[in-house]
Design a protein around this motif. Structure first.
Motif, PDB file in Angstrom:
ATOM      1  N   GLN A 289       6.812  28.127  67.191  1.00 58.73           N
ATOM      2  CA  GLN A 289       7.236  26.842  66.627  1.00 58.73           C
ATOM      3  C   GLN A 289       7.721  27.008  65.193  1.00 58.73           C
ATOM      4  O   GLN A 289       8.737  26.439  64.796  1.00 58.73           O
ATOM      5  CB  GLN A 289       6.081  25.843  66.682  1.00 58.73           C
ATOM      6  CG  GLN A 289       5.740  25.426  68.099  1.00 58.73           C
ATOM      7  CD  GLN A 289       4.336  24.886  68.204  1.00 58.73           C
ATOM      8  OE1 GLN A 289       3.737  24.476  67.219  1.00 58.73           O
ATOM      9  NE2 GLN A 289       3.796  24.890  69.403  1.00 58.73           N
TER      10      GLN A 289
ATOM     11  N   LEU B 169      11.102  28.908  65.220  1.00 60.43           N
ATOM     12  CA  LEU B 169      12.174  28.044  65.721  1.00 60.43           C
ATOM     13  C   LEU B 169      12.559  27.009  64.680  1.00 60.43           C
ATOM     14  O   LEU B 169      13.733  26.808  64.381  1.00 60.43           O
ATOM     15  CB  LEU B 169      11.725  27.339  67.004  1.00 60.43           C
ATOM     16  CG  LEU B 169      11.858  28.128  68.286  1.00 60.43           C
ATOM     17  CD1 LEU B 169      11.415  27.282  69.469  1.00 60.43           C
ATOM     18  CD2 LEU B 169      13.299  28.574  68.490  1.00 60.43           C
ATOM     19  N   ALA B 170      11.539  26.359  64.106  1.00 59.24           N
ATOM     20  CA  ALA B 170      11.824  25.295  63.136  1.00 59.24           C
ATOM     21  C   ALA B 170      12.576  25.861  61.944  1.00 59.24           C
ATOM     22  O   ALA B 170      13.592  25.318  61.515  1.00 59.24           O
ATOM     23  CB  ALA B 170      10.522  24.640  62.684  1.00 59.24           C
TER      24      ALA B 170
ATOM     25  N   VAL C 139      15.849  28.492  63.336  1.00 54.97           N
ATOM     26  CA  VAL C 139      16.828  28.049  64.327  1.00 54.97           C
ATOM     27  C   VAL C 139      17.204  26.584  64.127  1.00 54.97           C
ATOM     28  O   VAL C 139      18.356  26.258  63.878  1.00 54.97           O
ATOM     29  CB  VAL C 139      16.294  28.264  65.770  1.00 54.97           C
ATOM     30  CG1 VAL C 139      17.325  27.816  66.781  1.00 54.97           C
ATOM     31  CG2 VAL C 139      15.916  29.725  65.975  1.00 54.97           C
ATOM     32  N   ILE C 140      16.192  25.715  64.186  1.00 54.17           N
ATOM     33  CA  ILE C 140      16.513  24.287  64.218  1.00 54.17           C
ATOM     34  C   ILE C 140      17.063  23.802  62.876  1.00 54.17           C
ATOM     35  O   ILE C 140      18.153  23.230  62.815  1.00 54.17           O
ATOM     36  CB  ILE C 140      15.276  23.475  64.642  1.00 54.17           C
ATOM     37  CG1 ILE C 140      14.916  23.852  66.083  1.00 54.17           C
ATOM     38  CG2 ILE C 140      15.561  21.978  64.543  1.00 54.17           C
ATOM     39  CD1 ILE C 140      13.583  23.354  66.542  1.00 54.17           C
ATOM     40  N   LEU C 141      16.319  24.070  61.789  1.00 53.36           N
ATOM     41  CA  LEU C 141      16.775  23.555  60.489  1.00 53.36           C
ATOM     42  C   LEU C 141      18.159  24.087  60.100  1.00 53.36           C
ATOM     43  O   LEU C 141      19.026  23.285  59.746  1.00 53.36           O
ATOM     44  CB  LEU C 141      15.742  23.852  59.405  1.00 53.36           C
ATOM     45  CG  LEU C 141      14.479  22.983  59.493  1.00 53.36           C
ATOM     46  CD1 LEU C 141      13.465  23.387  58.457  1.00 53.36           C
ATOM     47  CD2 LEU C 141      14.843  21.513  59.320  1.00 53.36           C
TER      48      LEU C 141
ATOM     49  N   SER D  71      20.536  25.171  62.044  1.00 53.28           N
ATOM     50  CA  SER D  71      21.603  24.768  62.951  1.00 53.28           C
ATOM     51  C   SER D  71      21.895  23.281  62.857  1.00 53.28           C
ATOM     52  O   SER D  71      22.956  22.844  63.285  1.00 53.28           O
ATOM     53  CB  SER D  71      21.285  25.183  64.394  1.00 53.28           C
ATOM     54  OG  SER D  71      20.095  24.575  64.796  1.00 53.28           O
ATOM     55  N   ILE D  72      20.968  22.475  62.300  1.00 52.83           N
ATOM     56  CA  ILE D  72      21.354  21.077  62.077  1.00 52.83           C
ATOM     57  C   ILE D  72      21.825  20.891  60.638  1.00 52.83           C
ATOM     58  O   ILE D  72      21.985  19.774  60.149  1.00 52.83           O
ATOM     59  CB  ILE D  72      20.213  20.077  62.404  1.00 52.83           C
ATOM     60  CG1 ILE D  72      18.948  20.369  61.576  1.00 52.83           C
ATOM     61  CG2 ILE D  72      19.886  20.087  63.875  1.00 52.83           C
ATOM     62  CD1 ILE D  72      17.883  19.310  61.745  1.00 52.83           C
TER      63      ILE D  72
END
Ligand SMILES: Nc1ncnc2c1ncn2[C@@H]1O[C@H](COP(=O)(O)OP(=O)(O)OP(=O)(O)O)[C@@H](O)[C@H]1O
Ligand SMILES: [Mg+2]
Lengths: 542, 280
Positions: A370, A373-374, A377-379, A381-382
């Protein structure tokens, strides 16, 4: 309190026994210390690594490199660090996760990799890479920020844009060049092998082929390396790099070369493959007695920098656990209420589904996944850039804990007699008021011990924060250990601190429980206050 | 006639989720000051009927008129009406996390403050719209301050506790009280809202025999003071003494109703006769 003192005492006794019982072993191993076989196994070249497509930085850095090579500055630095000529300049390392802006130049590196980067006695960072970085920043009017993180994390940090450049004796390879952009190379390096001192297998070897012949004849031996470095590829084989590998040898990756060397000295592996430059520093520091180890640790802790590092690490660990727990209790309570609420309306049924999915996701994946990813990847990519890793840690821990607390809280809410809710509703109080003022307080009282366990779990799990470069207790003590290439004492200290933290939480939960059960007999301050008001009002009337 | 009725029930039906129909067309008027006792075999739906009267169970059919509203209608704000319908449970259900006095004060204080906040908000809105109006709208009168609401609730709670003889228990948590004390406090808690009607669901069934008397005595006092009461009980002596009217519920319907003399002296319904022969 007496019990607490007793527990701490027992703890100290355990530590002391651990130290003394290790002593005879270590003195025996004193003779079988390590040595480096002086044969270059590979031909590699070091360069600095940037985000793919960052042509501006790569171009400007390459021009800078050829300039300082032409005017002799570069050779001056090399002499300084490889021959010990001239005064070395140390720089501050930040433990904070500074936001990447055009005004600063964020360098990520991995200590210790002497003489390219290592922490000095004053807690500042030294090394060839570091001085080059500092000069570049100065010439381009940029604010220099240096962060010391895991070797593997250097690449992800640069790729996600959290840092501008990775400078850590990084070997150029075709594979890596596909994903990242490299500057021009600046140093020719090689891997060498370290074995225990009484190992004579390599006596008389003078070429890489001879060493490899010996390695091929060793069946079932284990050889260690630092994960992500060339050593691993050399042992395991990699077609792109042109290494055949050794099918007869089991490769074993370690977080640092130092950990690998420690395991070699402990007799668990046969050899270690490392970069030659830091390798010799490692070997020199590897064979010390326990008394010296303790002294080394003590002297390191005399430095204000390392004390601050330890305190910061401890604070970060506690911060993430405490704030994570509070976020967790909040999210968990909300989910639990959604779960136990009557499902007449469509909206509550939809919310119920969402909560189920949330819990499934956060309970179905490890917290490390988690975090990674956070953060990686997530932060990015947004499009959210340069966020503080500590905040990410707190939020991810909170969200993770929310999933677990929701189950605990649901049990707690169900443990409260249904009549309590009915009594509130029958008086005309709303569902939410009754929940908040009557049911939840009783539920929390019932689940206090379980919540305490959740807090303990959180405290212990924070050790994975290093994956997203947060300076927690583990990172702090690991860095302290890197300073002298001696991690045994720091690791023991780390265990002791964790145990003390956990004991303190256990006691805190006991105290809270006592307060809750005692309050069954005490007066409430609330009514006492009103009583006082009434008395005063009565006095005024008279 | 409906003017004197506190509650009027028409065609009340209740089917539980599992498909069991417990109430199947109940018509019932409860007049002001009337004491109605509901009798019936175990599982006949007495509790369900009582709990429908304040929508603790949502009726699945029919209407319940209270204070000019059909509270069986899901769109009605039921909380507003529940303030005026006191309920006493078999298991007392005192708030375990609150002291005795806090139990009694909680609803009056919380709801009082909520109304005060609403009034203040409305006044703020009125003052705001008044800026643009020629004819100024009058502000709503606010006759109590926050601390007055609290003080009033406190004084009321203390006087209720005095009345039931438990003022020395004001600051104690319910866990340490006897069943009889708990039930008397639960009654006081309901009374603190000045309800128009009180619903009792077997208030003495969970009590040790020696404590039944004190609770029944308190209920008798209330009855004498003219409180409207609907009572589910197995205390036949109490029913005979206090009830103005007795209902016998069976198979989802009121099978027989009348004065205690009629019901006990001359029961017509076969099931009622069986029931009475068992309990008397
Ligand atoms: N929530 C519910 N869901 C399903 N069935 C229910 C529910 N509550 C009650 N019932 C059923 O409705 C019927 C009537 O129950 P109720 O509690 O009203 O009976 P009662 O006359 O009060 O009985 P007792 O004298 O035992 O209290 C019973 O058969 C019971 O099983
Ligand atoms: Mg019942």
């Amino acid at each position: 309190m007496k019990r607490f003192a007793a527990m701490v005492f027992i703890l100290l006794v355990i530590c002391a026994t651990a130290l003394t019982s290790c002593h005879p072993n270590s003195s025996k191993k004193q003779e079988s210390s390590a040595k480096m076989i002086d044969v270059k196994l590979t031909d590699e070249e070091y360069a600095f690594v940037c985000k793919k497509g960052n042509n501006q930085l790569v171009g400007s850095f390459n021009k800078f490199l050829s300039d300082i090579k032409a005017d002799g500055t570069f050779d001056l630095y090399v002499d300084k660090y490889f021959k010990g000529e001239g005064k070395k300049q140390g720089y501050d390392v930040t433990t904070e996760n500074v936001q990447n802006t055009p005004e600063n130049f964020i360098v990520v590196t991995n200590c210790p990799f002497e003489p390219f980067e290592y922490i000095g006695n004053d807690g500042k960072i030294y090394g060839l890479d570091i001085e080059i970085a500092a000069l570049y920043a100065e010439m381009n009017d940029l604010q220099l920020v240096i962060r010391n993180i895991d070797f593997d994390a250097i690449f992800t940090q640069v790729e996600a844009g959290y840092a501008d450049i990775g400078m850590a004796g990084i070997t150029v390879s075709e594979d890596r060049a596909k994903i990242y952009d490299f500057t021009h190379t600046y140093y020719a390096a090689s891997q060498k092998i370290i074995v225990s001192k009484d190992n004579s297998d390599f006596d008389g070897c003078s070429t890489a082929t001879e060493v490899e012949d010996v390695l091929k004849s060793l069946n079932g031996k284990k050889i260690g390396y630092q994960t992500g470095t060339t050593g691993g590829l050399y042992i395991n084989g990699d077609a792109d790099w042109g290494y055949d590998g050794f099918a007869n040898i089991e490769g074993k990756g370690y977080a640092t070369a130092q950990d690998a060397l420690q395991d070699l000295i402990n007799g668990n592996i046969y050899a270690v493959v490392v970069d030659e430059a830091p390798g010799s520093a490692l070997v020199n520091a590897s064979n010390v007695k326990w008394s010296v180890k303790l002294e080394l640790f003590a002297s390191t802790m005399k430095s204000q920098y390392f004390r601050k590092l330890l305190v910061d690490g401890l604070l970060n660990t506690v911060k993430v656990a405490v704030i994570g727990l509070f976020i967790g209790i909040f999210i968990g309570t909300v989910i639990a209420i959604v779960k136990v609420a009557p499902k007449y309306k469509l909206i509550t049924r939809i919310l119920d589904r969402i909560c189920s999915v949330y819990v499934a996701i956060f309970r179905g994946t490890p917290i490390v996944v988690q975090l990674l990813l956070a953060y990686y990847v997530i932060l990015p990519s947004i499009g959210i850039k340069g966020v503080n890793a500590l905040s990410v840690g707190m939020i991810v821990f909170g969200m993770n804990s929310g999933a677990y607390v929701s189950e605990i809280m649901r049990g707690g809410l169900n443990s409260v007699d249904k009549g309590q809710m009915e009594a509130g509703r029958a008086l005309g109080l709303s569902y939410s008021t009754t929940m908040l003022k009557v049911v939840i307080p009783q539920a929390i009282k019932n689940i206090l011990p379980t919540l305490g366990n959740e807090f303990i779990t959180l405290i212990k799990e924070t050790s994975v924060l290093s994956f997203i470069t947060v300076y927690d207790l583990y990172t702090a003590l690991s860095t302290i250990g890197s300073k002298n290439y001696e991690k045994m004492v720091p690791y023991l200290v780390m265990a002791a601190i964790y145990i003390i933290l956990v004991l303190m939480i256990t006691i805190l939960v006991k105290i809270l429980e006592n307060i809750f059960t005692k309050s069954d007999k005490k007066k409430t301050t609330n009514t006492a206050k009103v009583k006082k008001n009434v008395k005063e009002a009565a006095c005024e009337q008279q | 006639m409906s003017n004197n009725n506190v509650i009027s029930v028409r065609g009340l039906e209740k089917t539980f989720e599992d498909g069991i129909t417990v109430l199947n067309g109940i018509d019932l008027d409860i007049g002001e000051g009337e004491k109605v006792v509901i009798l019936g075999a175990s599982g006949s739906g007495k509790s369900t009927l009582l709990r429908c009267l304040n929508c603790m169970e949502d009726p699945t059919g029919g209407s319940i008129y209270f204070d000019g509203d059909d509270i069986a209608d899901m769109r009605i704000d039921i909380n507003k009406h529940r303030e005026n319908i006191g309920m006493v449970f078999q298991q007392f259900n005192l708030f375990n996390n609150k002291t005795v006095i806090a139990n009694i004060m909680m609803a009056p204080v919380h709801l009082g403050l909520k109304k005060l906040r609403k009034k203040k908000l409305k006044n703020a809105w009125i003052s705001f719209t008044n800026i643009f109006k020629k004819e100024k709208t009058q502000l709503i009168e606010i006759n109590k301050t926050k601390s007055e609401i609290k003080t009033e609730a406190y004084e009321k709670a203390i006087s209720l506790l005095k009345r039931i003889g438990l003022e020395d228990k004001a600051d104690i948590y319910p866990a340490t009280l006897s069943g009889g004390q708990k039930q008397r406090i639960a009654i006081a808690r309901a009374l603190a809202m000045d309800p128009k009607v009180m619903l009792f669901d077997e208030p003495t069934s969970a009590l040790d025999p020696e404590m039944v008397g004190e609770v029944l005595d308190l209920m008798k006092q209330l009855a004498n003071e003219g409180m409207t009461m609907v009572i589910v009980t197995h205390e036949m002596g109490f029913a005979r003494e206090v009830a103005d009217r007795i209902l016998f519920v069976d198979e989802g319907k009121i099978q027989e109703e009348g004065t205690p003399e009629e019901v006990f002296g001359n029961p017509k319904n076969q099931r009622l006769r069986e029931f009475l022969s068992k309990v008397l």
